[in-house]
Design a protein around this motif. Structure first.
Motif, PDB file in Angstrom:
ATOM      1  N   GLY A 145       0.809  -1.206   0.000  1.00  0.00           N
ATOM      2  CA  GLY A 145       0.000   0.000   0.000  1.00  0.00           C
ATOM      3  C   GLY A 145       0.843   1.258   0.000  1.00  0.00           C
ATOM      4  N   LYS A 146       0.221   2.355   0.398  1.00  0.00           N
ATOM      5  CA  LYS A 146       0.892   3.657   0.418  1.00  0.00           C
ATOM      6  C   LYS A 146       0.544   4.396   1.698  1.00  0.00           C
ATOM      7  CE  LYS A 146       1.148   8.142  -1.932  1.00  0.00           C
ATOM      8  NZ  LYS A 146       0.681   8.970  -3.079  1.00  0.00           N
ATOM      9  N   ILE A 147       1.537   5.035   2.296  1.00  0.00           N
ATOM     10  CA  ILE A 147       1.310   5.896   3.455  1.00  0.00           C
ATOM     11  C   ILE A 147       2.053   7.209   3.247  1.00  0.00           C
ATOM     12  CG2 ILE A 147       0.901   4.023   5.113  1.00  0.00           C
ATOM     13  CD1 ILE A 147       3.814   4.435   6.078  1.00  0.00           C
ATOM     14  N   THR A 148       1.599   8.231   3.952  1.00  0.00           N
ATOM     15  CA  THR A 148       2.242   9.549   3.898  1.00  0.00           C
ATOM     16  C   THR A 148       2.809   9.877   5.273  1.00  0.00           C
ATOM     17  OG1 THR A 148       0.707  10.321   2.201  1.00  0.00           O
ATOM     18  CG2 THR A 148       1.921  12.002   3.421  1.00  0.00           C
ATOM     19  N   VAL A 149       4.073  10.243   5.280  1.00  0.00           N
ATOM     20  CA  VAL A 149       4.762  10.670   6.496  1.00  0.00           C
ATOM     21  C   VAL A 149       5.107  12.140   6.312  1.00  0.00           C
ATOM     22  CG1 VAL A 149       6.711  10.253   8.037  1.00  0.00           C
ATOM     23  CG2 VAL A 149       5.750   8.354   6.709  1.00  0.00           C
ATOM     24  N   GLY A 150       4.749  12.987   7.271  1.00  0.00           N
ATOM     25  CA  GLY A 150       5.002  14.413   7.076  1.00  0.00           C
ATOM     26  C   GLY A 150       5.290  15.149   8.365  1.00  0.00           C
TER      27      GLY A 150
ATOM     28  N   SER B 167       8.272  17.767  10.471  1.00  0.00           N
ATOM     29  CA  SER B 167       9.523  18.484  10.722  1.00  0.00           C
ATOM     30  C   SER B 167      10.565  18.397   9.611  1.00  0.00           C
ATOM     31  CB  SER B 167      10.147  17.955  12.020  1.00  0.00           C
ATOM     32  OG  SER B 167      11.469  18.401  12.163  1.00  0.00           O
ATOM     33  N   SER B 168      11.115  19.551   9.241  1.00  0.00           N
ATOM     34  CA  SER B 168      12.197  19.569   8.246  1.00  0.00           C
ATOM     35  C   SER B 168      13.497  19.049   8.827  1.00  0.00           C
ATOM     36  CB  SER B 168      12.402  20.994   7.711  1.00  0.00           C
ATOM     37  OG  SER B 168      12.888  21.860   8.725  1.00  0.00           O
ATOM     38  N   SER B 169      13.598  19.015  10.152  1.00  0.00           N
ATOM     39  CA  SER B 169      14.798  18.462  10.780  1.00  0.00           C
ATOM     40  C   SER B 169      14.774  16.940  10.766  1.00  0.00           C
ATOM     41  CB  SER B 169      14.921  18.963  12.230  1.00  0.00           C
ATOM     42  OG  SER B 169      15.149  20.344  12.261  1.00  0.00           O
ATOM     43  N   VAL B 170      13.581  16.361  10.923  1.00  0.00           N
ATOM     44  CA  VAL B 170      13.454  14.903  10.908  1.00  0.00           C
ATOM     45  C   VAL B 170      13.464  14.362   9.480  1.00  0.00           C
ATOM     46  CG1 VAL B 170      12.072  12.928  11.687  1.00  0.00           C
ATOM     47  CG2 VAL B 170      12.118  15.022  13.055  1.00  0.00           C
ATOM     48  N   THR B 171      13.032  15.183   8.533  1.00  0.00           N
ATOM     49  CA  THR B 171      12.893  14.729   7.144  1.00  0.00           C
ATOM     50  C   THR B 171      14.131  14.046   6.566  1.00  0.00           C
ATOM     51  OG1 THR B 171      11.167  16.349   6.635  1.00  0.00           O
ATOM     52  CG2 THR B 171      12.420  15.492   4.779  1.00  0.00           C
ATOM     53  N   PRO B 172      15.365  14.591   6.739  1.00  0.00           N
ATOM     54  CA  PRO B 172      16.527  13.923   6.120  1.00  0.00           C
ATOM     55  C   PRO B 172      16.717  12.478   6.581  1.00  0.00           C
ATOM     56  CG  PRO B 172      17.098  16.156   6.750  1.00  0.00           C
ATOM     57  CD  PRO B 172      15.752  15.885   7.347  1.00  0.00           C
TER      58      PRO B 172
ATOM     59  N   THR C  25       4.820   1.819  -0.731  1.00  0.00           N
ATOM     60  CA  THR C  25       5.097   3.181  -1.204  1.00  0.00           C
ATOM     61  C   THR C  25       4.970   4.125  -0.020  1.00  0.00           C
ATOM     62  OG1 THR C  25       4.222   2.699  -3.408  1.00  0.00           O
ATOM     63  CG2 THR C  25       4.413   5.022  -2.774  1.00  0.00           C
ATOM     64  N   ILE C  26       6.046   4.848   0.263  1.00  0.00           N
ATOM     65  CA  ILE C  26       6.038   5.799   1.377  1.00  0.00           C
ATOM     66  C   ILE C  26       6.385   7.171   0.829  1.00  0.00           C
ATOM     67  CG2 ILE C  26       7.108   6.453   3.564  1.00  0.00           C
ATOM     68  CD1 ILE C  26       7.621   3.471   4.046  1.00  0.00           C
ATOM     69  N   GLU C  27       5.490   8.110   1.041  1.00  0.00           N
ATOM     70  CA  GLU C  27       5.705   9.488   0.606  1.00  0.00           C
ATOM     71  C   GLU C  27       6.067  10.334   1.825  1.00  0.00           C
ATOM     72  OE1 GLU C  27       3.278  13.260  -1.391  1.00  0.00           O
ATOM     73  OE2 GLU C  27       2.403  11.244  -1.440  1.00  0.00           O
ATOM     74  N   VAL C  28       7.188  11.047   1.734  1.00  0.00           N
ATOM     75  CA  VAL C  28       7.640  11.909   2.832  1.00  0.00           C
ATOM     76  C   VAL C  28       7.422  13.361   2.435  1.00  0.00           C
ATOM     77  CG1 VAL C  28       9.571  12.609   4.289  1.00  0.00           C
ATOM     78  CG2 VAL C  28       9.342  10.209   3.585  1.00  0.00           C
TER      79      VAL C  28
ATOM     80  N   THR D  11      -0.688  18.264  13.680  1.00  0.00           N
ATOM     81  CA  THR D  11      -2.084  18.598  13.373  1.00  0.00           C
ATOM     82  C   THR D  11      -2.581  17.846  12.150  1.00  0.00           C
ATOM     83  OG1 THR D  11      -1.360  20.548  12.101  1.00  0.00           O
ATOM     84  CG2 THR D  11      -1.925  20.898  14.423  1.00  0.00           C
ATOM     85  N   SER D  12      -1.696  17.629  11.181  1.00  0.00           N
ATOM     86  CA  SER D  12      -2.097  16.910   9.970  1.00  0.00           C
ATOM     87  C   SER D  12      -2.263  15.411  10.229  1.00  0.00           C
ATOM     88  CB  SER D  12      -1.077  17.144   8.856  1.00  0.00           C
ATOM     89  OG  SER D  12      -1.074  18.497   8.451  1.00  0.00           O
ATOM     90  N   THR D  13      -1.604  14.913  11.244  1.00  0.00           N
ATOM     91  CA  THR D  13      -1.818  13.517  11.633  1.00  0.00           C
ATOM     92  C   THR D  13      -3.137  13.381  12.387  1.00  0.00           C
ATOM     93  OG1 THR D  13       0.581  13.182  11.768  1.00  0.00           O
ATOM     94  CG2 THR D  13      -0.812  11.536  12.840  1.00  0.00           C
ATOM     95  N   ILE D  14      -3.449  14.363  13.193  1.00  0.00           N
ATOM     96  CA  ILE D  14      -4.724  14.359  13.912  1.00  0.00           C
ATOM     97  C   ILE D  14      -5.897  14.396  12.939  1.00  0.00           C
ATOM     98  CG2 ILE D  14      -6.216  15.718  15.449  1.00  0.00           C
ATOM     99  CD1 ILE D  14      -3.636  16.546  16.948  1.00  0.00           C
ATOM    100  N   ASP D  15      -5.779  15.231  11.881  1.00  0.00           N
ATOM    101  CA  ASP D  15      -6.908  15.351  10.946  1.00  0.00           C
ATOM    102  C   ASP D  15      -6.883  14.286   9.846  1.00  0.00           C
ATOM    103  OD1 ASP D  15      -5.211  16.168   8.835  1.00  0.00           O
ATOM    104  OD2 ASP D  15      -5.565  18.299   9.198  1.00  0.00           O
ATOM    105  N   GLY D  16      -5.874  13.404   9.847  1.00  0.00           N
ATOM    106  CA  GLY D  16      -5.851  12.286   8.913  1.00  0.00           C
ATOM    107  C   GLY D  16      -5.106  12.539   7.614  1.00  0.00           C
ATOM    108  N   THR D  17      -4.528  13.723   7.447  1.00  0.00           N
ATOM    109  CA  THR D  17      -3.768  14.021   6.222  1.00  0.00           C
ATOM    110  C   THR D  17      -2.496  13.185   6.155  1.00  0.00           C
ATOM    111  OG1 THR D  17      -4.610  16.294   6.239  1.00  0.00           O
ATOM    112  CG2 THR D  17      -2.675  15.854   4.877  1.00  0.00           C
ATOM    113  N   TYR D  18      -1.826  13.053   7.290  1.00  0.00           N
ATOM    114  CA  TYR D  18      -0.623  12.218   7.374  1.00  0.00           C
ATOM    115  C   TYR D  18      -0.960  10.937   8.128  1.00  0.00           C
ATOM    116  CZ  TYR D  18       2.058  16.535   6.357  1.00  0.00           C
ATOM    117  OH  TYR D  18       2.557  17.679   5.798  1.00  0.00           O
TER     118      TYR D  18
END
Length: 315
Positions: A205-210, A212-217, A234-237, A247-254
């Motif tokens: 499947g596919k998930i979205t991780v989103g 902090s710009s510090s954690v991103t690398p 498939t993982i989209e960062v 907040t985006s994890t709370i609302d289901g975006t991430y």
């Protein structure tokens, strides 16, 4: 006649003696003047050398945007954030601070301004661009963060809404595994242990991780390593900031949110958090800056506006 000759000889000898005395006096005075001039030149050269080694100029203060986990941790760790009379947290960062919206922009901005000061995730530090100063005598390294010598550090958190399932759970299991934590350490962060060898479920499947710009690398590196053991996923960062990540994890975006700080009480009430690494915060200056070390008090004074010129820093 003989008397006249003798008298003339005595007069000549007297004149020569007087001339000789005058010449000796003049030579001594000239020598003294030369010595004084040399001393003045040496003193001026010493002053010039001292001036060349001293940093001066109005300090350009750089900070991160509101919502940045790195900013939140930085202002807390250095005491820039204080509570007011009503118990509310107040960020006392100087109003004239220039705001950058990511780790990479912070580094390039400091690299281009001799008088600038900023801060970045230790794992993202590029010492070819900028210089990390010692804080209270300690160098910003993963080893010093791990043993507590370098105290300017914070956790990297991920969070899900409720307990993770499916692909999100499998990816998190990989992050916390022996293999995943090896990736964490290979990229300059500090592991707090692992759960052992990874035993994947082959989730698809596919998930979205989103967030902090510090954690991103490091998340990008974990994504790449996970893809090697589970090519069906498939993982989209997506890079934003820590607050948006939560907040985006709370609302289901991430599906998974990233924060480079502790979760706030209101976030923890709705999310399940997990520390995946420890990271230092490096205080950075331009490579031309001659200052190599600052105290915690120096940083506090710079960021609250009490110190405005590099010449005010002990050098």
């Amino acid at each position: 006649m003989k008397k006249t000759i003798v008298a003339m000889m005595i007069m000549a000898m007297t004149a020569a003696s007087v001339a000789g005395c005058g010449s000796s006096s003049n030579d001594t005075a000239a020598a003294e003047n030369t010595t004084d001039a040399a001393a003045d030149t040496t003193a001026e050269a010493a002053d010039d050398t001292a001036a060349a080694g001293s940093m001066s100029g109005a300090i350009t203060v750089l900070s991160r945007e509101d919502g940045s986990g790195t900013r939140g941790a930085f202002i807390e760790l250095f005491g820039i954030e204080q509570k007011d009379a009503d118990g509310n947290k107040v960020d006392n960062t100087i109003d004239s601070a220039e705001i950058t919206n990511s780790t990479s922009v912070m580094m390039t901005t400091v690299a281009g301004n001799k008088n600038a000061i900023g801060y970045v995730s230790l794992g993202s530090l590029d010492e070819n661009q900028v210089k990390a100063v010692l804080i209270d005598g300690a160098q910003a390294t993963a080893e010093n963060v791990k043993d507590g010598t370098y105290k300017v550090s914070r956790p990297f958190n991920i969070a899900t809404k409720g307990e993770p399932t499916g692909l999100a759970k499998d990816f998190i299991d990989y992050i916390l595994s022996e293999e995943g934590q090896a990736v964490v350490e290979e990229n300059g962060y500090v592991s707090e242990g692992n759960t052992g060898a990874f035993e994947g479920t082959g989730a698809e499947g596919k998930i979205t991780v989103g967030g902090s710009s510090s954690v991103t690398p490091v998340m990008e590196k974990l994504k790449e390593a996970y893809a090697a053991v589970n090519p069906n996923a498939t993982i989209e960062v997506q890079q934003s900031d820590s607050t948006t990540g939560m907040t985006s994890t709370i609302d289901g975006t991430y599906d998974i949110g990233m924060a480079s700080r502790e979760l706030k009480d209101e976030e923890a009430a709705e999310l399940t958090g997990q520390v995946i690494a420890l990271d230092g915060i490096a205080v950075i200056v331009n490579k031309e800056n001659t200052i190599d070390e600052l105290t915690s008090e120096d940083v506090l004074n710079i960021y609250t506006g009490a110190t405005t010129d590099w010449s005010e820093i002990a050098q």
